[in-house]
Design an enzyme around this catalytic site. Structure first.
Site, short mmCIF file in Angstrom:
data_model
loop_
_atom_site.label_atom_id
_atom_site.label_comp_id
_atom_site.label_asym_id
_atom_site.label_seq_id
_atom_site.Cartn_x
_atom_site.Cartn_y
_atom_site.Cartn_z
CD GLU A 1 28.51 -18.81 -51.62
OE1 GLU A 1 28.59 -19.71 -52.46
OE2 GLU A 1 28.22 -17.62 -51.90
CE LYS B 1 24.70 -22.49 -55.00
NZ LYS B 1 25.72 -21.54 -55.47
CB CYS C 1 25.34 -18.33 -53.95
SG CYS C 1 25.97 -17.27 -55.27
#
Length: 533
Positions: free
Chosen positions: A298, A361, A411
């Site tokens: 990430e 995301k 995440c």
């Protein structure tokens, strides 16, 4: 001792339950907190699930002493506060990457989140108290209430399904296989049910030998249930395939960059270069073949890739021939209203430096990536370095060159059960890019990995996890760890990609539907037994 004395003298557990029920005031609340803290040991990385056989009965015996709804709520709240205070302590570590700027948030992260999370266990004990059940009826109602409020915790206010009690089984793969049937919420329900069964051995009224035998019989039946789940899971693992996707060789890059240096202006290019060097290194096992795809973590590239052709060309120079380099990176775009938007993204680059695919995301971290209370907290998001991220659409399935269809997750998107894949376009693997450097050498990264591992078993899909620092690895469709790079270690993992199960699991097909049926059955059994009494 006479027969009369035997029938009128409570058993040792009965005497203990009476003493706990007799506690009042701060003593009751302190012991509730003690039991809540003990229950934390059931979760990763300790995985000491048997402690729940003490913690949950103790909670119910304390509840016996509650005379008002307020007292009943307080017992559960103090249990939950200590449970989450110890289980989530590591979140505060993120603030120390820039404590001079975020000192004000330290009490909010250390105590504020446990205060909120404890509300759910408080409502659990309040509901059980209001239903006025005893014996096995109360155990069933407690388990159903616990699981219901865990499910609510995972959904309302964007949800935070971290450290669900069923995750304690990640250390015992045969039992964890059951999440392929009814998911983590179903495993939490059964865990709470069986762990609370010793509560039937207590009580203020003297019990006869027959009552005690029935109580121990219930406990034995509960333990037998998990023995059966473990046996079934063991057979499932014994029949598991070790097949991998032909022609795919992944290189997972874990640079272990200190979070304080990750975004430092003078370190960004150096950090990218370090990852390029790791990507270009010779394979540790040449006989296995060179990597076909390289994967970074990430925001591994703390630069706007799409706007910088030189960066893309540099990344292309370490991309395997005919393959891709997949990396996390921020992305900037102007929306239809002309407003600048920022996204926490995944970008795939080919050997020419062209972008072959991207993903934004979709489930953002409150306070970390956006500020939900901006009117009262006029500061920028912590992880966004002062800026706020926007949410993309998702979950999605991407088709990338040379790879089976993949569901990317950035995440903590991986922590949400039943929300990690596009059901209309089932992927063949899960890819989780993350950065656990925020949390140092704490329990947080271990918990995060265990949660991701559970998603693989639920969905019957292999999971590839790449972290800036620990824990990177590959988990197959049965939750078996095929490769791993430990927390804090710098290096690469060259690995094959395990195959997905040919058909969705029952959970992958029905989602939380099976859990919903179990929940209704548990409530029905508890209410029916309560009425008969």
């Amino acid at each position: 001792m006479s027969i009369t004395d035997t029938l009128t003298t409570p058993a040792p557990l009965g005497r203990l339950s009476v003493r706990l029920a007799g506690l009042a005031g701060w003593r009751r609340l302190a012991v509730a907190a003690l039991f809540g803290g003990l229950a934390t040991l059931a979760l990763p990385p300790a995985d000491a699930v048997p402690v729940l056989l003490v913690a949950f009965p103790g909670l119910l015996w304390l509840l016996d002493g509650a005379r008002t709804g307020r007292q009943a709520f307080a017992v559960g709240w103090f249990f939950g506060f200590a449970h989450h205070l110890l289980g989530l302590y590591w979140i505060s570590a993120a603030l120390f990457t820039d404590i001079g700027r975020f000192w004000w948030a330290l009490p909010l992260s250390a105590a504020g989140l446990p205060i909120l999370m404890a509300m759910f266990s408080g409502f659990t004990t309040l509901l059980v108290w209001k239903l006025r059940a005893t014996g096995l009826a109360r155990v069933f109602l407690f388990a159903a209430s616990w699981a219901l409020f865990e499910w609510l915790r995972g959904h309302i206010f964007t949800g935070f399904p971290w450290n669900l009690i069923g995750y304690g089984w990640t250390g015992f793969l045969p039992v964890l296989q059951s999440v392929s049937l009814f998911g983590i919420y179903g495993l939490s329900l059964l865990t709470a049910l069986v762990a609370a069964l010793p509560a039937v051995l207590g009580g203020s009224a003297p019990s006869s030998p027959a009552d005690r035998r029935r109580g121990w019989g219930a406990v034995a039946a509960g333990l037998a249930l998990f023995a059966a789940l473990g046996a079934w899971g063991g057979m499932r693992l014994a029949g598991a395939s070790d097949e991998t996707v032909p022609g795919v060789r992944l290189r997972l890059v874990q640079p272990a960059i200190d979070q304080r240096l990750k975004w430092a202006p003078g370190e960004r290019v150096r950090n990218v270069q370090q990852q390029m060097d790791l990507s270009a290194a010779e394979p540790a096992s040449p006989s296995a073949g060179p990597p076909t795809h390289v994967i970074w973590a990430e925001t591994a590239v703390p630069l706007f890739i799409e706007q910088d052709a030189r960066v893309r060309q540099a990344l292309g120079s370490v991309t395997p021939p005919g393959g891709l380099l997949i990396t996390g990176a921020p992305r900037a775009a102007v929306d239809a209203e002309g407003e600048q938007r920022y996204y926490n993204s995944m970008v795939a680059v080919d050997g020419s430096g062209a972008i072959a695919g991207s993903f934004d995301k979709f489930h953002l971290v409150p306070f970390g990536e956006y500020m939900p209370l901006r009117r009262w907290l006029p500061v920028g998001a912590i992880a966004g370095n002062g800026a706020e991220f926007s949410a993309g659409p998702g979950p999605v399935t991407l088709d990338l060159k040379g790879l089976p269809p993949v569901s990317p997750l950035i995440c903590y998107e991986v922590i949400f059960p039943n929300a990690v894949i596009d059901r209309d376009h089932r992927p063949q693997w899960l890819l989780n890019l993350t950065n656990d450097a925020w949390y140092g050498n704490t329990a947080g990264p271990h918990q995060h990995f265990a949660i991701a591992q559970t998603r693989a078993v639920e969905e019957g899909l292999p999971l590839v996890r790449v972290a800036n620092t620990g824990i990177s690895g590959v988990v197959d469709a049965h939750g078996r760890i095929a490769a791993m790079l430990a927390l804090g270690h710098r290096g690469v993992v060259d690995t094959a990609l395990p195959k997905a199960l040919p058909m969705p699991t029952l959970y992958g097909w029905m989602g939380d539907g099976v859990f919903g049926v179990l929940l209704l059955i548990c409530f029905a059994v508890g209410l029916s037994a309560r009425q008969r009494r």
